[in-house]
Design a protein around this motif. Structure first.
Motif, PDB file in Angstrom:
ATOM      1  N   SER A   1      -6.630  27.279  -5.880  1.00  0.00           N
ATOM      2  CA  SER A   1      -5.567  26.269  -5.879  1.00  0.00           C
ATOM      3  C   SER A   1      -4.922  26.171  -4.506  1.00  0.00           C
ATOM      4  CB  SER A   1      -4.503  26.603  -6.931  1.00  0.00           C
ATOM      5  OG  SER A   1      -4.955  26.298  -8.227  1.00  0.00           O
ATOM      6  N   THR A   2      -4.679  27.313  -3.876  1.00  0.00           N
ATOM      7  CA  THR A   2      -4.082  27.297  -2.544  1.00  0.00           C
ATOM      8  C   THR A   2      -5.054  26.683  -1.534  1.00  0.00           C
ATOM      9  OG1 THR A   2      -2.713  29.214  -3.028  1.00  0.00           O
ATOM     10  CG2 THR A   2      -3.098  28.732  -0.718  1.00  0.00           C
ATOM     11  N   THR A   3      -6.325  27.027  -1.659  1.00  0.00           N
ATOM     12  CA  THR A   3      -7.324  26.476  -0.742  1.00  0.00           C
ATOM     13  C   THR A   3      -7.310  24.958  -0.760  1.00  0.00           C
ATOM     14  OG1 THR A   3      -8.752  28.414  -0.982  1.00  0.00           O
ATOM     15  CG2 THR A   3      -9.792  26.370  -0.232  1.00  0.00           C
ATOM     16  N   VAL A   4      -7.221  24.353  -1.950  1.00  0.00           N
ATOM     17  CA  VAL A   4      -7.305  22.894  -2.026  1.00  0.00           C
ATOM     18  C   VAL A   4      -5.934  22.206  -1.982  1.00  0.00           C
ATOM     19  CG1 VAL A   4      -9.529  22.941  -3.209  1.00  0.00           C
ATOM     20  CG2 VAL A   4      -7.451  22.868  -4.549  1.00  0.00           C
ATOM     21  N   TYR A   5      -4.923  22.767  -2.622  1.00  0.00           N
ATOM     22  CA  TYR A   5      -3.611  22.107  -2.616  1.00  0.00           C
ATOM     23  C   TYR A   5      -2.944  22.179  -1.245  1.00  0.00           C
ATOM     24  CZ  TYR A   5      -3.167  20.928  -7.558  1.00  0.00           C
ATOM     25  OH  TYR A   5      -3.331  20.352  -8.801  1.00  0.00           O
TER      26      TYR A   5
ATOM     27  N   ALA B   1      -7.324  30.903   4.367  1.00  0.00           N
ATOM     28  CA  ALA B   1      -8.303  31.916   3.969  1.00  0.00           C
ATOM     29  C   ALA B   1      -7.796  33.319   4.306  1.00  0.00           C
ATOM     30  CB  ALA B   1      -9.638  31.653   4.662  1.00  0.00           C
ATOM     31  N   GLN B   2      -7.161  33.462   5.456  1.00  0.00           N
ATOM     32  CA  GLN B   2      -6.629  34.766   5.851  1.00  0.00           C
ATOM     33  C   GLN B   2      -5.507  35.206   4.910  1.00  0.00           C
ATOM     34  OE1 GLN B   2      -4.818  34.861   9.747  1.00  0.00           O
ATOM     35  NE2 GLN B   2      -5.042  37.080   9.928  1.00  0.00           N
ATOM     36  N   LEU B   3      -4.606  34.284   4.600  1.00  0.00           N
ATOM     37  CA  LEU B   3      -3.502  34.609   3.685  1.00  0.00           C
ATOM     38  C   LEU B   3      -4.018  34.928   2.286  1.00  0.00           C
ATOM     39  CD1 LEU B   3      -0.783  32.015   4.730  1.00  0.00           C
ATOM     40  CD2 LEU B   3      -0.634  34.501   4.944  1.00  0.00           C
ATOM     41  N   ASN B   4      -5.020  34.189   1.838  1.00  0.00           N
ATOM     42  CA  ASN B   4      -5.596  34.470   0.523  1.00  0.00           C
ATOM     43  C   ASN B   4      -6.185  35.871   0.475  1.00  0.00           C
ATOM     44  OD1 ASN B   4      -4.983  32.027  -0.717  1.00  0.00           O
ATOM     45  ND2 ASN B   4      -6.956  31.089  -0.267  1.00  0.00           N
TER      46      ASN B   4
ATOM     47  N   ALA C   1      -8.428  28.091   8.047  1.00  0.00           N
ATOM     48  CA  ALA C   1      -8.648  29.481   8.462  1.00  0.00           C
ATOM     49  C   ALA C   1      -7.421  30.325   8.154  1.00  0.00           C
ATOM     50  CB  ALA C   1      -8.990  29.543   9.944  1.00  0.00           C
ATOM     51  N   LEU C   2      -6.238  29.770   8.389  1.00  0.00           N
ATOM     52  CA  LEU C   2      -4.999  30.479   8.079  1.00  0.00           C
ATOM     53  C   LEU C   2      -4.877  30.711   6.576  1.00  0.00           C
ATOM     54  CD1 LEU C   2      -2.166  31.590   8.721  1.00  0.00           C
ATOM     55  CD2 LEU C   2      -1.319  29.228   8.638  1.00  0.00           C
TER      56      LEU C   2
END
Length: 211
Positions: A100-104, A117-120, A114-115
């Motif tokens: 959800s974070t990746t797409v929203y 993905a790092q936070l995830n 990239a940021l």
């Protein structure tokens, strides 16, 4: 049997709640130890962050602050609830996770992928779902369903173009991670969708039991 982590994703109004509850009931009937949770949320701290994020009155939340709040809620959820449940051998069903974070925030808010993905990775400590069910339907149909539920939250009230970018991001995700993400037609009838998901989940759990 070690724990199994299953997430549900999709645009607003896609039917996740209905299907995750259907799967929970089916798995409980078969004797599985099931934990049903959601993101943002699942723990007292994460639920407090959820209330902040989804309140339509909080229009001043910046896109970067929004991203960090989702990451904070996820980190608490993973530490306090998800990892202990999986370590105890539970089947964890989660209404939204890092996809959800990746797409929203990535596609929808157009923040640095990239940021994100790092936070995830930081928030999840590398935890990934064993299977993700992505319920897909048109943005118009999903938002119509959301409106039918009553007052729309802060994310649901975002412009149509935002939601179109989110859906496009989900479809790219499904194409790039077909081994994990199962794309399901969200416009099919409830029983047909439930049958597809329950059949796949049963096979997944059987495979994990014999691995």
């Amino acid at each position: 049997m070690k724990g199994c982590f299953i997430s549900f994703e999709g645009v607003e109004g896609c039917g996740k709640t209905t299907q995750i509850e259907r799967l929970q009931s089916a798995l409980l009937e078969r004797g599985h130890d099931v934990l049903l949770t959601r993101e943002p949320g699942g723990t007292p701290v994460a639920e407090a962050i959820r209330a902040l994020l989804l309140d339509p009155e909080n229009k001043a939340i910046s896109n970067t602050a929004e991203l960090l709040l989702y990451a904070a809620a996820r980190a608490q959820h993973v530490d306090e609830l998800l990892r202990p449940a999986l370590a105890a051998g539970k089947v964890v069903l989660c209404d939204r996770f890092f996809d959800s974070t990746t797409v929203y925030q990535g596609d929808g808010r157009e923040l640095n992928p990239a940021l994100i993905a790092q936070l995830n990775t930081i928030a999840t400590q590398g935890l990934r779902p064993d299977r993700t069910y992505l319920l897909d339907l048109s943005v118009e149909a999903g938002l119509e369903r959301a409106r039918g539920r009553g007052r729309m939250d802060r994310l649901e009230q975002a412009p149509l173009a935002f939601h179109e970018r989110v859906r496009a991001g989900y479809l790219r995700l499904a194409a790039s991670e077909a081994d994990r993400v199962l794309l399901v037609d969200g416009l099919a009838d409830i029983e047909s969708i439930a049958a597809i998901i329950q059949r796949d989940a049963t096979q997944l759990l059987q495979e994990r039991m014999t691995a």
